[in-house]
Design a protein around this motif. Sequence first.
Motif, short mmCIF file in Angstrom:
data_model
loop_
_atom_site.label_atom_id
_atom_site.label_comp_id
_atom_site.label_asym_id
_atom_site.label_seq_id
_atom_site.Cartn_x
_atom_site.Cartn_y
_atom_site.Cartn_z
N VAL A 129 32.98 21.61 29.74
CA VAL A 129 32.01 21.07 30.69
C VAL A 129 32.14 21.78 32.04
CG1 VAL A 129 31.27 18.99 31.91
CG2 VAL A 129 32.01 18.84 29.52
N LEU A 130 33.36 22.04 32.47
CA LEU A 130 33.55 22.75 33.74
C LEU A 130 32.98 24.16 33.65
CD1 LEU A 130 34.75 22.59 36.58
CD2 LEU A 130 36.94 23.37 35.64
N ARG A 131 33.12 24.82 32.50
CA ARG A 131 32.54 26.16 32.36
C ARG A 131 31.01 26.10 32.36
NH1 ARG A 131 34.40 31.33 31.12
NH2 ARG A 131 32.57 32.69 31.27
N ASN A 132 30.43 25.06 31.75
CA ASN A 132 28.98 24.87 31.85
C ASN A 132 28.53 24.83 33.30
OD1 ASN A 132 28.89 22.54 29.05
ND2 ASN A 132 28.88 24.76 29.06
N TYR A 133 29.28 24.08 34.10
CA TYR A 133 28.96 24.00 35.53
C TYR A 133 29.13 25.35 36.21
CZ TYR A 133 29.62 22.89 40.47
OH TYR A 133 29.54 22.88 41.84
N GLY A 134 30.20 26.07 35.89
CA GLY A 134 30.42 27.37 36.50
C GLY A 134 29.34 28.37 36.16
N GLU A 135 28.90 28.39 34.90
CA GLU A 135 27.83 29.31 34.50
C GLU A 135 26.52 28.96 35.20
OE1 GLU A 135 27.91 31.98 32.89
OE2 GLU A 135 29.75 31.99 31.71
N PHE A 136 26.26 27.67 35.35
CA PHE A 136 25.05 27.25 36.05
C PHE A 136 25.07 27.71 37.50
CE2 PHE A 136 23.34 23.98 38.94
CZ PHE A 136 21.99 24.13 38.67
N MET A 137 26.19 27.51 38.17
CA MET A 137 26.27 27.90 39.58
C MET A 137 26.15 29.41 39.74
SD MET A 137 26.48 25.08 41.22
CE MET A 137 26.97 25.61 42.85
N GLU A 138 26.74 30.17 38.83
CA GLU A 138 26.71 31.62 38.96
C GLU A 138 25.34 32.21 38.62
OE1 GLU A 138 29.83 35.06 37.87
OE2 GLU A 138 28.91 34.12 36.12
N SER A 139 24.66 31.63 37.64
CA SER A 139 23.40 32.22 37.19
C SER A 139 22.18 31.68 37.94
CB SER A 139 23.21 31.98 35.69
OG SER A 139 23.16 30.59 35.41
N GLU A 140 22.27 30.45 38.48
CA GLU A 140 21.09 29.85 39.09
C GLU A 140 21.27 29.50 40.57
OE1 GLU A 140 18.32 29.63 37.62
OE2 GLU A 140 18.78 29.80 35.49
N ALA A 141 22.32 28.79 40.90
CA ALA A 141 22.44 28.23 42.25
C ALA A 141 23.05 29.21 43.24
CB ALA A 141 23.25 26.94 42.20
N MET A 142 24.21 29.79 42.91
CA MET A 142 24.91 30.67 43.84
C MET A 142 25.34 31.95 43.11
SD MET A 142 27.15 28.04 46.21
CE MET A 142 28.27 27.60 44.89
N PRO A 143 24.41 32.83 42.81
CA PRO A 143 24.74 34.02 42.01
C PRO A 143 25.70 34.99 42.68
CG PRO A 143 22.50 34.16 42.88
CD PRO A 143 22.98 32.78 43.17
N GLU A 144 25.80 34.96 43.99
CA GLU A 144 26.69 35.89 44.68
C GLU A 144 28.09 35.34 44.91
OE1 GLU A 144 24.82 37.18 48.25
OE2 GLU A 144 23.07 38.04 47.25
N THR A 145 28.30 34.11 44.51
CA THR A 145 29.62 33.48 44.67
C THR A 145 30.40 33.58 43.37
OG1 THR A 145 28.68 31.89 46.24
CG2 THR A 145 30.80 31.34 45.26
N PRO A 146 31.66 33.97 43.41
CA PRO A 146 32.46 34.02 42.17
C PRO A 146 32.49 32.66 41.48
CG PRO A 146 33.61 35.12 43.97
CD PRO A 146 32.41 34.47 44.58
N MET A 147 32.39 32.69 40.17
CA MET A 147 32.33 31.46 39.39
C MET A 147 33.51 30.54 39.64
SD MET A 147 32.37 30.97 35.26
CE MET A 147 31.20 32.28 35.01
N LEU A 148 34.67 31.10 39.87
CA LEU A 148 35.89 30.31 40.01
C LEU A 148 35.85 29.39 41.23
CD1 LEU A 148 38.70 29.74 38.84
CD2 LEU A 148 39.58 31.61 40.27
N VAL A 149 35.13 29.79 42.27
CA VAL A 149 35.14 29.02 43.52
C VAL A 149 34.52 27.63 43.34
CG1 VAL A 149 34.35 28.94 45.91
CG2 VAL A 149 35.18 31.10 44.93
N PRO A 150 33.26 27.49 42.88
CA PRO A 150 32.74 26.13 42.67
C PRO A 150 33.49 25.35 41.61
CG PRO A 150 31.24 27.78 41.76
CD PRO A 150 32.26 28.51 42.55
N MET A 151 34.05 26.03 40.61
CA MET A 151 34.82 25.34 39.60
C MET A 151 36.09 24.72 40.19
SD MET A 151 34.33 28.07 36.48
CE MET A 151 35.68 27.43 35.53
N LEU A 152 36.73 25.44 41.10
CA LEU A 152 37.93 24.92 41.74
C LEU A 152 37.63 23.69 42.59
CD1 LEU A 152 39.88 28.14 42.81
CD2 LEU A 152 40.67 26.35 41.26
N PHE A 153 36.50 23.71 43.29
CA PHE A 153 36.14 22.57 44.14
C PHE A 153 35.89 21.32 43.29
CE2 PHE A 153 35.33 25.70 47.48
CZ PHE A 153 35.83 25.03 48.58
N VAL A 154 35.16 21.47 42.18
CA VAL A 154 34.90 20.33 41.32
C VAL A 154 36.20 19.84 40.68
CG1 VAL A 154 33.75 19.58 39.20
CG2 VAL A 154 32.50 20.92 40.88
#
Length: 365
Positions: A97-122
């Motif tokens: 589930v966390l990876r689903n969120y990371g892929e969403f953030m990287e591909s749609e919401a924040m494409p220039e932010t490394p995936m690990l950053v929003p995953m760490l916050f959640v």
Amino acid sequence: MSKERITAGEARTIMILFIMGSTMIMGAGGQAHTDAWLAILMATGMSVPIVLISARLLALYPGQNLYDICLQVFGKLAGRVCILLYVWYAIHLAALVLRNYGEFMESEAMPETPMLVPMLFVAALCIFVVLHGIETLGRSARLMFNVCMITIIVVLSLTLERMDFENILPVLDYGWGPIWKGAFSAFSFPFAETFLLTAIFGGVKDGKSYVRILLYGLLIGSGLVLFITFRNLFILGNYTMSNVYFPSYAAVGRVNVGDFIQRIEGTVAIVFVICVFTKISACLLAASYGIAKLFGLHSYRTVVIQTGLLVTYLAYSLYDNIMEMLHFASEVYFFYAFPFQVIIPILLLIGAEIKVRRGNRANAG
């Protein structure tokens, strides 16, 4: 752990948000195309026995969770193996589930932010909530569920003019094969995953209402998933839905009211984050309970941070790209999760019924 209690309403709300989880953004039963709604209905019916098994187990062993029941039914050795399996499943499901969120953030919401950053916050937020116990998670779920419902209703009112109700036709255009495939996929993700909640629902104050709690939670959660599926299908149509990774995000992106209200995809992201947060927190809590039971720890809180970091690392290293994630979710996950969702629960129920009846006969004798 035994002193922590939640109300029946809080348990039901956790289950609803657990079902919504990443399904709200990724969809369910997509293999059925325009008949995804029919696949979801079939998956809901298939999931009712699993929910009733959970309710029966919790009713047979009041105040005990899944891990206690495993030890009671299977004994110390086999019970510990069962606990270990469910600890792994809880950690892996949280990572998925966390990876689903990371892929969403990287591909749609924040494409220039490394995936690990929003995953760490959640992950950090989930760790914080789990450290404060299931009571905090229950109260948070009640509050956030209201935010989700308000957001869904507002978005619905803004998307009505973009809907084409003929997109649902023709029914059964692809035959029953894709529908069954979509039904089994939706059964395993997300409906049958709710059996894992047996690991954290041992402390419900009104323990006599487990059937009502779990069954109502399943029906409300599946109803919301069905509603989102209809909305996406009416707005996008079958072709577009089949060619986007996150149909809910794409559907809400079509909103344009008088060239004034537009680009409101952030509302979908709010609901997605809330549901993902609740599901990961429930899985992390289940994994921490299991580790504490397995090693005889006095408190599960001593392993929450380590388990949360393990989930984050596993989520980051699971796949190389989003295509691998979708392939695993649609083609592999059902077979992988089947023992955790069907086989072991049935064996647990049979063993529990035999144990309880033998105990009752002994007491009567």
